[in-house]
Design an enzyme around this catalytic site. Structure first.
Site, PDB file in Angstrom:
ATOM      1  CG  ASP A 132      -1.673  -1.212   1.447  1.00 32.43           C
ATOM      2  OD1 ASP A 132      -2.152  -1.734   0.441  1.00 32.43           O
ATOM      3  OD2 ASP A 132      -1.807  -1.662   2.602  1.00 32.43           O
ATOM      4  CD  GLU A 170      -6.555  -4.490   7.214  1.00 24.85           C
ATOM      5  OE1 GLU A 170      -6.168  -5.412   6.472  1.00 24.85           O
ATOM      6  OE2 GLU A 170      -6.732  -3.339   6.797  1.00 24.85           O
ATOM      7  CG  ASP A 174      -0.701   5.113   6.301  1.00 27.58           C
ATOM      8  OD1 ASP A 174      -1.744   4.925   6.950  1.00 27.58           O
ATOM      9  OD2 ASP A 174      -0.653   5.105   5.060  1.00 27.58           O
ATOM     10  CG  ASP A 186      -3.932  -0.855   9.802  1.00 25.53           C
ATOM     11  OD1 ASP A 186      -3.203   0.149   9.749  1.00 25.53           O
ATOM     12  OD2 ASP A 186      -4.662  -1.223   8.857  1.00 25.53           O
ATOM     13  CG  LEU A 193      -5.062   6.351   9.994  1.00 23.27           C
ATOM     14  CD1 LEU A 193      -5.777   6.688  11.286  1.00 23.27           C
ATOM     15  CD2 LEU A 193      -4.473   7.594   9.375  1.00 23.27           C
ATOM     16  CG  ASP A 194      -7.988  -0.505   8.223  1.00 22.56           C
ATOM     17  OD1 ASP A 194      -7.141  -1.183   7.628  1.00 22.56           O
ATOM     18  OD2 ASP A 194      -9.199  -0.541   7.954  1.00 22.56           O
ATOM     19  CD  GLU A 209      -1.642  -2.248   6.913  1.00 18.67           C
ATOM     20  OE1 GLU A 209      -1.717  -2.458   5.707  1.00 18.67           O
ATOM     21  OE2 GLU A 209      -2.077  -1.219   7.459  1.00 18.67           O
ATOM     22  CD  GLU A 210       1.352   1.699   7.511  1.00 22.64           C
ATOM     23  OE1 GLU A 210       2.197   1.874   6.615  1.00 22.64           O
ATOM     24  OE2 GLU A 210       0.140   1.533   7.289  1.00 22.64           O
TER      25      GLU A 210
HETATM   26  P1  FDP Z   1      -7.493   1.283   2.862  1.00 23.24           P
HETATM   27  O1  FDP Z   1      -7.006   0.658   1.602  1.00 23.24           O
HETATM   28  O2  FDP Z   1      -8.077   2.660   2.651  1.00 23.24           O
HETATM   29  O3  FDP Z   1      -6.484   1.262   4.001  1.00 23.24           O
HETATM   30  O4  FDP Z   1      -7.120  -1.982   4.845  1.00 23.24           O
HETATM   31  C1  FDP Z   1      -7.532  -1.759   3.659  1.00 23.24           C
HETATM   32  C2  FDP Z   1      -8.830  -0.983   3.446  1.00 23.24           C
HETATM   33  O5  FDP Z   1      -8.712   0.392   3.394  1.00 23.24           O
HETATM   34  C3  FDP Z   1      -9.964  -1.319   4.446  1.00 23.24           C
HETATM   35  O6  FDP Z   1     -10.054  -0.436   5.507  1.00 23.24           O
HETATM   36  C4  FDP Z   1     -11.188  -1.280   3.562  1.00 23.24           C
HETATM   37  O7  FDP Z   1     -12.243  -2.107   4.046  1.00 23.24           O
HETATM   38  C5  FDP Z   1     -10.686  -1.756   2.241  1.00 23.24           C
HETATM   39  O8  FDP Z   1      -9.288  -1.478   2.199  1.00 23.24           O
HETATM   40  C6  FDP Z   1     -11.337  -1.072   1.079  1.00 23.24           C
HETATM   41  O9  FDP Z   1     -10.900  -1.660  -0.101  1.00 23.24           O
HETATM   42  P2  FDP Z   1     -11.453  -1.246  -1.547  1.00 23.24           P
HETATM   43  O10 FDP Z   1     -10.863   0.089  -1.852  1.00 23.24           O
HETATM   44  O11 FDP Z   1     -10.957  -2.317  -2.443  1.00 23.24           O
HETATM   45  O12 FDP Z   1     -12.934  -1.184  -1.464  1.00 23.24           O
END
Ligand code: FDP
Length: 344
Positions: free
Chosen positions: A56, A266, A62, A106, A108-109, A85-86
């Site tokens: 990511d 998560e 983050d 995580d 900042l999810d 996660e980071e």
């Molecule tokens: P984000 O990429 O913004 O960090 O952890 C990943 C996550 O968010 C989740 O919080 C969220 O449920 C999911 O990705 C959303 O994914 P999509 O963009 O594929 O819908």
């Protein structure tokens, strides 16, 4: 009643109380960062264009929120290993500050939602580090059944802390910004929540296999009373699921064969919370296997996940039973490779 009073009521030992105070303090500090994001010019990507191990893009926030968590958890002298996660690898806490718990988090999810002011959150789980003679790998790559406590902090219209204590239910707190305390507002039980909501990113639907495709299709039939919600920020979507009922799903698809969400940061914490609130959490990749039974093979591994009210998860299980009895007859529909288990 604040968090500390509840912990005393549950008679938790001082080390565990210190650990949760560190998480509480991190939530208060992260809330300030999120609130002042645009004013402090902390929006956007890191200038270096870094990616974390999960691939990511790392945002400025983050990194800042990760530093807050690591500092507070280390200073609590209650952790031996930190998994973020980071960070690429597990952080071994220096012996001068070391304690008896492993914390996975995580910081900042949902951070892709942050610049447009949608609810985002911090997710964590806590496990006892009961055999320090073992290798770091063996201590952290365990199934989720040993998690003693998991939770999240949602930075939304108000800042809320939700914590599942193993065997003691799921508790909801709201941050009182005047006193800087998380105040207990009640216990969460998903079994009495009956709103008809399904939550999945349907833009991936052309890449789903039959099990998920059939499952989601039943929510969309003409007579359906269900509505769809997808904030795209796991903490917000799970919070709504706990408060209103329904289901949340991030399935695998042809492009993301292991789904998107990480097991340790998560899926394990949310599965533990949902089960403790009376719901169910399964992998749902042609399988009814509990998420918490997965034994990860590396710390950033992902898994597909389906969780929520028991009756919604059972709808998937029923469809799966039918599919396994009568598999599609091979006219291009069946893209699932059954022998491909939970991979990277
Ligand atoms: P984000 O990429 O913004 O960090 O952890 C990943 C996550 O968010 C989740 O919080 C969220 O449920 C999911 O990705 C959303 O994914 P999509 O963009 O594929 O819908």
């Amino acid at each position: 009643m604040n968090l500390k009073v509840l912990l005393d009521e549950f008679q938790y030992e001082p080390e565990f109380v210190r650990l949760l105070s560190a998480i509480e303090q991190s939530g208060i500090e992260i809330e300030r960062l999120v609130e002042r994001l645009a004013l402090d010019e902390n929006t956007g990507q890191l200038e270096s264009g870094n990616q974390n191990t999960s691939g990511d893009d790392q945002k400025i926030l983050d990194v800042l929120t990760n530093d807050i968590m690591v500092e507070n958890l280390t200073n609590s002298c209650s952790c031996s290993l930190l998994l973020s996660e980071e960070e690429d690898n597990a952080t071994i806490v220096d012996t001068s500050h070391s304690g008896n718990y492993i914390v996975a988090f995580d910081p900042l999810d949902g951070s892709s939602n942050i610049d447009c002011n949608c609810g985002v959150g911090t997710i964590f789980s806590i496990t006892l580090d009961n055999d320090k003679t073992e290798s770091v790998e063996n201590r952290v790559l365990r199934n989720g059944n040993d998690i003693v406590c998991a939770g999240y902090i949602l930075y939304g219209g108000s800042t809320e802390l939700v914590i599942a204590f193993k065997g003691k239910g799921v508790h909801q707190f709201v941050l009182d910004k005047q006193t800087n305390e998380f105040i207990h507002v009640g216990a969460l039980d998903i079994t009495d929540k009956k709103k008809k909501i399904y939550s999945v990113n349907e833009s991936n639907s052309n890449r789903w296999d039959e099990d998920i495709a059939q499952y989601i299709r039943q929510y969309r039939v003409k007579e359906s009373k269900y509505t769809q919600r997808w904030i795209g920020s796991m903490v917000s979507d799970i919070h709504r699921t706990l408060l209103y009922g329904g289901m949340f799903c991030y399935p695998w698809d042809e492009r993301n064969v292991n789904g998107k969400l990480r097991i340790l940061y998560e899926c394990f914490p949310m599965a533990m919370i949902v089960e403790e609130a009376g719901g169910k959490a399964i992998i749902a990749k042609m399988s009814k296997e509990r998420v918490l039974d997965i034994v990860p093979s590396h710390i950033h591994q992902r898994t597909p996940v389906l969780l929520g009210s028991v009756e919604e998860i059972e709808k998937y299980e029923k469809i799966l039973d039918n599919i396994l009895k009568n598999p599609p007859n091979g006219n291009g529909k069946w893209i699932f490779d059954r022998n491909n288990g939970i991979g990277s």
